[in-house]
Design a protein around this motif. Structure first.
Motif, PDB file in Angstrom:
ATOM      1  N   LEU A   1      10.559   0.099   5.937  1.00 21.32           N
ATOM      2  CA  LEU A   1       9.885   1.075   6.410  1.00 21.32           C
ATOM      3  C   LEU A   1       8.783   1.678   5.688  1.00 21.32           C
ATOM      4  O   LEU A   1       8.961   2.070   4.581  1.00 21.32           O
ATOM      5  CB  LEU A   1      10.850   2.363   6.825  1.00 21.32           C
TER       6      LEU A   1
ATOM      7  N   ASP B   1      -1.566  -5.128   0.255  1.00 20.71           N
ATOM      8  CA  ASP B   1      -2.324  -6.294   1.046  1.00 20.71           C
ATOM      9  C   ASP B   1      -3.160  -5.620   2.251  1.00 20.71           C
ATOM     10  O   ASP B   1      -2.681  -4.710   2.707  1.00 20.71           O
ATOM     11  CB  ASP B   1      -1.363  -7.376   1.416  1.00 20.71           C
TER      12      ASP B   1
ATOM     13  N   PRO C   1      -0.184  -2.283  -5.541  1.00 20.94           N
ATOM     14  CA  PRO C   1       0.492  -0.995  -5.423  1.00 20.94           C
ATOM     15  C   PRO C   1      -0.385   0.083  -6.280  1.00 20.94           C
ATOM     16  O   PRO C   1      -0.496   1.264  -5.805  1.00 20.94           O
ATOM     17  CB  PRO C   1       1.780  -0.967  -5.910  1.00 20.94           C
TER      18      PRO C   1
ATOM     19  N   TYR D   1      -0.992  -3.152   7.453  1.00 21.23           N
ATOM     20  CA  TYR D   1      -1.444  -1.988   7.694  1.00 21.23           C
ATOM     21  C   TYR D   1      -2.424  -1.341   6.943  1.00 21.23           C
ATOM     22  O   TYR D   1      -2.846  -0.527   6.423  1.00 21.23           O
ATOM     23  CB  TYR D   1       0.024  -0.881   7.434  1.00 21.23           C
TER      24      TYR D   1
ATOM     25  N   MET E   1       4.819  10.326   1.413  1.00 18.28           N
ATOM     26  CA  MET E   1       3.810   9.238   2.115  1.00 18.28           C
ATOM     27  C   MET E   1       3.795   8.210   1.161  1.00 18.28           C
ATOM     28  O   MET E   1       3.216   6.912   1.465  1.00 18.28           O
ATOM     29  CB  MET E   1       2.724   9.848   2.484  1.00 18.28           C
TER      30      MET E   1
END
Ligand code: SAH
Length: 253
Positions: free
Chosen positions: A160, A83, A12, A87, A217
């Protein structure tokens, strides 16, 4: 096969949340390629490396740049947040790689936002769960709607990704309205902003409250299953163990 490209999931944000294998791949590389936001996070630690970037939305160009640099004989790492296979750019690299048969690709796994966010919230994914992205840039919205409905009907805990962007401010609200068709409004939920970066924010709430929250986002959203609960500020999805409530222990202590 002579050329090698590492497709590195960097987790992250902070170095502590990168795997040893990912750090090793970057240390071995001559050039690190990635979206500018991620290169900024790495630039201090890897300042002796050549860092190359292309703007957002130029993913294909960024991938081709990796192959072209590898062709020159350089060891190349392409970095993605979390990762690279979730996505991220791993699959596009394999697609483009068909035109570069003498280059071998190595995917180095990273801690995805579902994992790192879940750890901050407690244990929201301790049973079957679904991961759904609300971005309709590459996926038609009606397919996203069908997946949301199916996940709600299947009583999955749901993660999500991409819940919002400048152009899609109301997508979380729209998604919650679909979920509310099958899920009660008191359902335990949570979200985490800026995991492993400055300004980390961890919030628990109900599904009805989530519907009206403004998220950005860099937020990952969690919706519990029918057995999830919020206990002492933590979002917990139970595994199903029948635990004994031993009142004697309290008395003895
Ligand atoms: N490959 C990444 C996901 C990229 S999609 C991964 O595996 O984590 C981008 C979405 O991921 C964001 O919209 C957000 O939902 C989530 N995300 C990525 N990094 C995050 C972070 N540091 N904090 C919170 N959410 C993050």
């Amino acid at each position: 096969m002579t050329n090698r490209i590492y497709i590195v999931g960097m987790g992250p944000g902070i170095e502590e949340m990168m795997t040893g294998e990912a750090i090793h791949a970057l240390e071995q590389s001559d050039v690190i390629i990635g979206y500018t936001v991620y290169l900024d996070l790495l630039s201090e630690r890897f300042k002796e490396k050549e860092l190359m970037s292309t703007p957002m939305r130029q993913e294909e160009k960024r991938c081709r740049l990796c192959f072209e640099e590898a062709k020159k004989g350089k060891k190349v790492s392409l970095v993605c947040s979390g990762d690279a296979g979730i996505y991220g750019m791993a699959s596009l690299m394999y697609e483009i790689g068909k035109s570069y048969p003498d280059t071998e690709l190595f995917v180095i796994p990273g801690v995805t936002a579902a994992n790192s966010g879940a750890a901050l919230l407690g244990a929201p994914l301790n049973h079957d769960f679904c991961v759904i992205s609300l971005s309709d840039l590459l996926t038609p919205w009606d397919k996203i709607e069908r997946r949301l409905q199916a996940a709600a009907e299947g009583d999955f805990a749901i993660v999500l990704y991409n819940p919002s962007s400048h152009k899609r401010k109301d997508y979380l609200l729209k998604a919650c309205d679909i979920l509310l068709g099958a899920i009660e409004k008191e359902r335990a939920c949570g979200y985490v902003e800026n995991i492993g970066r400055e300004g980390t924010k961890v919030v628990t709430c109900t599904l009805e409250e989530l519907r009206n929250r403004e998220v950005n986002m860099f937020t990952t959203v969690f919706i519990g299953n029918s057995g999830s609960e919020i206990t002492n500020g933590k979002l917990i999805t139970k595994r199903g163990y029948q635990i004994e409530r031993n009142t004697d222990i309290c008395r003895d202590n």
